[in-house]
Design a protein around this motif. Structure first.
Motif, PDB file in Angstrom:
ATOM      1  N   LEU A  85      12.602 -15.974   9.061  1.00 30.45           N
ATOM      2  CA  LEU A  85      11.952 -15.067  10.011  1.00 30.45           C
ATOM      3  C   LEU A  85      11.058 -15.817  10.989  1.00 30.45           C
ATOM      4  CD1 LEU A  85      11.051 -12.144   7.571  1.00 30.45           C
ATOM      5  CD2 LEU A  85      12.849 -12.161   9.318  1.00 30.45           C
ATOM      6  N   LEU A  86      10.585 -16.988  10.587  1.00 34.89           N
ATOM      7  CA  LEU A  86       9.781 -17.827  11.487  1.00 34.89           C
ATOM      8  C   LEU A  86      10.662 -18.742  12.339  1.00 34.89           C
ATOM      9  CD1 LEU A  86       6.883 -18.638   9.024  1.00 34.89           C
ATOM     10  CD2 LEU A  86       6.629 -17.469  11.225  1.00 34.89           C
ATOM     11  N   LEU A 115      21.450 -13.319   0.923  1.00 41.22           N
ATOM     12  CA  LEU A 115      21.696 -12.041   0.251  1.00 41.22           C
ATOM     13  C   LEU A 115      21.673 -10.883   1.244  1.00 41.22           C
ATOM     14  CD1 LEU A 115      19.592 -12.504  -3.002  1.00 41.22           C
ATOM     15  CD2 LEU A 115      22.049 -12.034  -2.904  1.00 41.22           C
ATOM     16  N   ILE A 116      20.694 -10.883   2.130  1.00 39.64           N
ATOM     17  CA  ILE A 116      20.574  -9.793   3.104  1.00 39.64           C
ATOM     18  C   ILE A 116      21.743  -9.820   4.091  1.00 39.64           C
ATOM     19  CG2 ILE A 116      19.182  -8.863   5.002  1.00 39.64           C
ATOM     20  CD1 ILE A 116      16.704  -9.875   3.449  1.00 39.64           C
ATOM     21  N   MET A 117      22.142 -11.020   4.501  1.00 37.62           N
ATOM     22  CA  MET A 117      23.255 -11.147   5.459  1.00 37.62           C
ATOM     23  C   MET A 117      24.617 -11.018   4.778  1.00 37.62           C
ATOM     24  SD  MET A 117      22.220 -11.626   8.605  1.00 37.62           S
ATOM     25  CE  MET A 117      23.446 -12.607   9.479  1.00 37.62           C
ATOM     26  N   ASP A 118      24.647 -11.158   3.444  1.00 39.40           N
ATOM     27  CA  ASP A 118      25.891 -11.132   2.669  1.00 39.40           C
ATOM     28  C   ASP A 118      26.861 -12.223   3.119  1.00 39.40           C
ATOM     29  OD1 ASP A 118      27.442 -10.181   0.577  1.00 39.40           O
ATOM     30  OD2 ASP A 118      28.571  -8.806   1.871  1.00 39.40           O
ATOM     31  N   GLU A 119      26.297 -13.344   3.519  1.00 39.25           N
ATOM     32  CA  GLU A 119      27.075 -14.536   3.848  1.00 39.25           C
ATOM     33  C   GLU A 119      26.141 -15.738   3.845  1.00 39.25           C
ATOM     34  OE1 GLU A 119      28.136 -15.339   8.053  1.00 39.25           O
ATOM     35  OE2 GLU A 119      27.490 -13.265   8.406  1.00 39.25           O
ATOM     36  N   GLU A 120      26.712 -16.920   3.724  1.00 38.35           N
ATOM     37  CA  GLU A 120      25.879 -18.120   3.652  1.00 38.35           C
ATOM     38  C   GLU A 120      25.491 -18.580   5.050  1.00 38.35           C
ATOM     39  OE1 GLU A 120      26.009 -21.832   0.743  1.00 38.35           O
ATOM     40  OE2 GLU A 120      27.335 -22.163   2.463  1.00 38.35           O
ATOM     41  N   ILE A 121      24.311 -18.198   5.483  1.00 41.72           N
ATOM     42  CA  ILE A 121      23.815 -18.648   6.785  1.00 41.72           C
ATOM     43  C   ILE A 121      22.933 -19.879   6.627  1.00 41.72           C
ATOM     44  CG2 ILE A 121      23.945 -16.319   7.728  1.00 41.72           C
ATOM     45  CD1 ILE A 121      20.847 -16.279   7.678  1.00 41.72           C
ATOM     46  N   VAL A 122      22.461 -20.124   5.399  1.00 39.08           N
ATOM     47  CA  VAL A 122      21.748 -21.368   5.103  1.00 39.08           C
ATOM     48  C   VAL A 122      22.365 -21.976   3.853  1.00 39.08           C
ATOM     49  CG1 VAL A 122      19.581 -20.681   6.178  1.00 39.08           C
ATOM     50  CG2 VAL A 122      19.957 -20.135   3.785  1.00 39.08           C
ATOM     51  N   LYS A 123      22.456 -23.273   3.816  1.00 36.72           N
ATOM     52  CA  LYS A 123      23.092 -23.967   2.688  1.00 36.72           C
ATOM     53  C   LYS A 123      22.210 -23.909   1.456  1.00 36.72           C
ATOM     54  CE  LYS A 123      26.479 -26.619   1.157  1.00 36.72           C
ATOM     55  NZ  LYS A 123      27.881 -26.139   1.128  1.00 36.72           N
ATOM     56  N   GLU A 124      22.842 -23.608   0.302  1.00 35.85           N
ATOM     57  CA  GLU A 124      22.137 -23.564  -0.970  1.00 35.85           C
ATOM     58  C   GLU A 124      22.612 -24.727  -1.850  1.00 35.85           C
ATOM     59  OE1 GLU A 124      21.752 -18.665  -1.159  1.00 35.85           O
ATOM     60  OE2 GLU A 124      22.946 -19.739  -2.673  1.00 35.85           O
ATOM     61  N   LEU A 135      20.273 -20.477  13.930  1.00 30.86           N
ATOM     62  CA  LEU A 135      19.230 -19.748  14.643  1.00 30.86           C
ATOM     63  C   LEU A 135      19.735 -18.387  15.139  1.00 30.86           C
ATOM     64  CD1 LEU A 135      17.597 -22.710  16.609  1.00 30.86           C
ATOM     65  CD2 LEU A 135      16.571 -21.398  14.739  1.00 30.86           C
ATOM     66  N   ILE A 136      20.997 -18.327  15.565  1.00 34.19           N
ATOM     67  CA  ILE A 136      21.590 -17.051  15.975  1.00 34.19           C
ATOM     68  C   ILE A 136      21.658 -16.098  14.777  1.00 34.19           C
ATOM     69  CG2 ILE A 136      23.732 -15.935  16.734  1.00 34.19           C
ATOM     70  CD1 ILE A 136      24.210 -18.421  18.518  1.00 34.19           C
ATOM     71  N   ASN A 137      22.058 -16.619  13.634  1.00 31.49           N
ATOM     72  CA  ASN A 137      22.098 -15.796  12.420  1.00 31.49           C
ATOM     73  C   ASN A 137      20.702 -15.328  12.016  1.00 31.49           C
ATOM     74  OD1 ASN A 137      24.863 -15.583  11.752  1.00 31.49           O
ATOM     75  ND2 ASN A 137      24.883 -17.690  11.003  1.00 31.49           N
ATOM     76  N   TYR A 138      19.683 -16.154  12.259  1.00 33.35           N
ATOM     77  CA  TYR A 138      18.305 -15.741  12.000  1.00 33.35           C
ATOM     78  C   TYR A 138      17.949 -14.509  12.835  1.00 33.35           C
ATOM     79  CZ  TYR A 138      16.822 -19.993   9.428  1.00 33.35           C
ATOM     80  OH  TYR A 138      16.634 -20.979   8.499  1.00 33.35           O
ATOM     81  N   ASP A 139      18.405 -14.476  14.085  1.00 26.42           N
ATOM     82  CA  ASP A 139      18.111 -13.321  14.947  1.00 26.42           C
ATOM     83  C   ASP A 139      18.772 -12.055  14.398  1.00 26.42           C
ATOM     84  OD1 ASP A 139      16.618 -14.822  16.740  1.00 26.42           O
ATOM     85  OD2 ASP A 139      18.319 -15.257  18.053  1.00 26.42           O
ATOM     86  N   ILE A 140      20.010 -12.179  13.926  1.00 25.39           N
ATOM     87  CA  ILE A 140      20.706 -11.028  13.340  1.00 25.39           C
ATOM     88  C   ILE A 140      19.991 -10.581  12.069  1.00 25.39           C
ATOM     89  CG2 ILE A 140      22.885 -10.218  12.354  1.00 25.39           C
ATOM     90  CD1 ILE A 140      24.286 -12.371  14.110  1.00 25.39           C
ATOM     91  N   LEU A 141      19.558 -11.547  11.261  1.00 23.18           N
ATOM     92  CA  LEU A 141      18.816 -11.261  10.030  1.00 23.18           C
ATOM     93  C   LEU A 141      17.540 -10.483  10.334  1.00 23.18           C
ATOM     94  CD1 LEU A 141      18.186 -11.766   6.964  1.00 23.18           C
ATOM     95  CD2 LEU A 141      17.076 -13.878   7.702  1.00 23.18           C
ATOM     96  N   ALA A 142      16.814 -10.906  11.358  1.00 26.91           N
ATOM     97  CA  ALA A 142      15.557 -10.247  11.717  1.00 26.91           C
ATOM     98  C   ALA A 142      15.796  -8.787  12.096  1.00 26.91           C
ATOM     99  CB  ALA A 142      14.884 -10.988  12.868  1.00 26.91           C
ATOM    100  N   GLU A 143      16.915  -8.502  12.773  1.00 27.42           N
ATOM    101  CA  GLU A 143      17.248  -7.115  13.123  1.00 27.42           C
ATOM    102  C   GLU A 143      17.522  -6.296  11.864  1.00 27.42           C
ATOM    103  OE1 GLU A 143      20.401  -6.819  15.946  1.00 27.42           O
ATOM    104  OE2 GLU A 143      19.447  -8.148  17.412  1.00 27.42           O
TER     105      GLU A 143
END
Length: 374
Positions: free
Chosen positions: A269-270, A302-311, A340-348
């Protein structure tokens, strides 16, 4: 009214403090007693027990500390009865709090649960018990509403309180100068707020730092720890530890290596690109892998239901693999931009700030329905 709150870790202390602040606006004569931390204590009331005495994570760790946990449970029960609250507010921390909820329900105390237990991850039938012992559930993840509905339980979705904490944070334009970080670009290390995370994860993070001499690595110190607790891991390396300023550290960082937990969502979110890591007791993690029925461990994924950041979990949580992923995050423009684009979708998806205020209004309305007009 009198409110008894129980939070068992650093993130719960943060959310508990913001909730208390909002409750005081709705109920100016509110009295508080709580299990929590320094942030809740700053809001007033009486601290009955600090969460630093309670934060045990993992099956083996819980077994090893079972005597302490039992003593904490018995103390909580006696203390709640002595305080005689109008409502018991439980904040996440399900292993402990669901036992307290069952006890309080039998005593005729209203049980309000803020930040749902992750029952959707494993042993979903626990919802049946939650329906019996919790009067009102306040969820902060959007997909939890439909999950509870599928089990015949109505809950309130209030949004994510992390947005409140981020919004309340004051950006310090002098942050880098204040901490002498104004030469090299910064990489933040967030090893977590539990001692076992420090022992398992921090050494791997520090080893990664040695691969990137052109960057300044900085540790976000957990509020329940002291500087001395980090020194044995640092061994005179030039890695500063900064306490009580994690958001400004993340805002001023080119990237972050983050132990799985609430901090992964805060980092997203930051808008700081990150690598998510986790390493625990091998036996505990093996049991968790058998029981847990989710694809990801980080809240962002989990919220995006896809891997937007590597675990990078357990054996993958090593300096080589973390370093390879960090190199992509820092230097691969396309990879970084996609994150960063996925972060924007996550924030929405997470929604707007105001979760603490919405929760406080709902709580008071349920306790005093004839007095509050929402």
């Amino acid at each position: 009214m009198k409110y008894y709150l129980i939070s068992g870790e650093a993130s719960g202390d943060l959310h508990g403090a913001n909730l208390m602040k909002s409750l005081k606006r709705e109920d100016e004569h509110a009295e508080f007693r709580y299990f929590g931390g320094d942030l809740m204590q700053a809001e007033g009331g009486t601290l009955a027990k600090h969460y630093s005495d309670m934060a045990f994570m993992g099956f083996i760790e819980v077994i090893a500390n079972i005597s302490t946990i039992y003593k904490n449970l018995e103390f909580a029960k006696r203390d709640i009865l002595s305080f005689n609250p109008d409502a018991l507010i439980l904040i996440d921390f399900p292993g402990f709090n669901l036992k307290i909820a069952s006890f309080a329900k039998k005593q005729g105390i209203k049980v309000l649960y803020y930040i749902s237990p992750k029952v959707w991850a494993w042993n979903q039938k626990r919802v049946l018990n939650i329906k019996k012992v919790v009067d009102h559930m306040f969820c902060i993840l959007p997909f939890e509403v439909n999950f509870y509905k599928s089990w015949g339980m109505d809950v309130d979705y209030v949004g994510n309180p992390l947005l409140d904490a981020i919004e309340a944070n004051e950006i310090d334009d002098e942050f880098k100068i204040k901490y002498n970080l104004n030469v090299k670009p910064v990489v933040a290390l967030l090893p977590g707020s539990r001692i076992q995370e420090l022992e398992k994860v921090l050494p791997e993070m520090i080893a990664v730092a040695e691969q990137f001499p052109e960057y300044q690595f900085v540790i976000a110190g957990a509020p329940s720890f002291t500087k001395d607790m980090y020194l044995p891991f640092l061994k005179n390396r030039d890695i500063p530890v900064i306490f009580n300023n994690t958001y400004n550290l993340l805002v001023n960082s080119r990237a972050a290596i983050v132990t799985s937990g609430t901090a992964t969502l805060e980092t997203a979110l930051l808008k700081t690109p990150q690598v998510v890591v986790y390493k625990g007791n091998a036996f505990s993690v093996a049991i968790a892998r058998m029981l847990v029925k989710i694809k990801f461990i980080s809240l962002a994924n989990l919220i995006m239901d896809e891997e937007i950041v590597k675990e990078l979990i357990q054996s993958d949580c090593n300096p080589l693999k973390i370093g390879q992923e960090l190199d992509l995050v820092l230097h691969d423009h396309l990879y970084r931009t996609r994150m960063l684009i996925n972060y924007d979708i996550l924030a929405e998806k997470v929604g707007e700030s105001g979760a603490s205020e919405r929760t406080a209004k709902l709580m008071v309305s349920y306790l005093r329905p004839h007095e509050i007009d929402l």
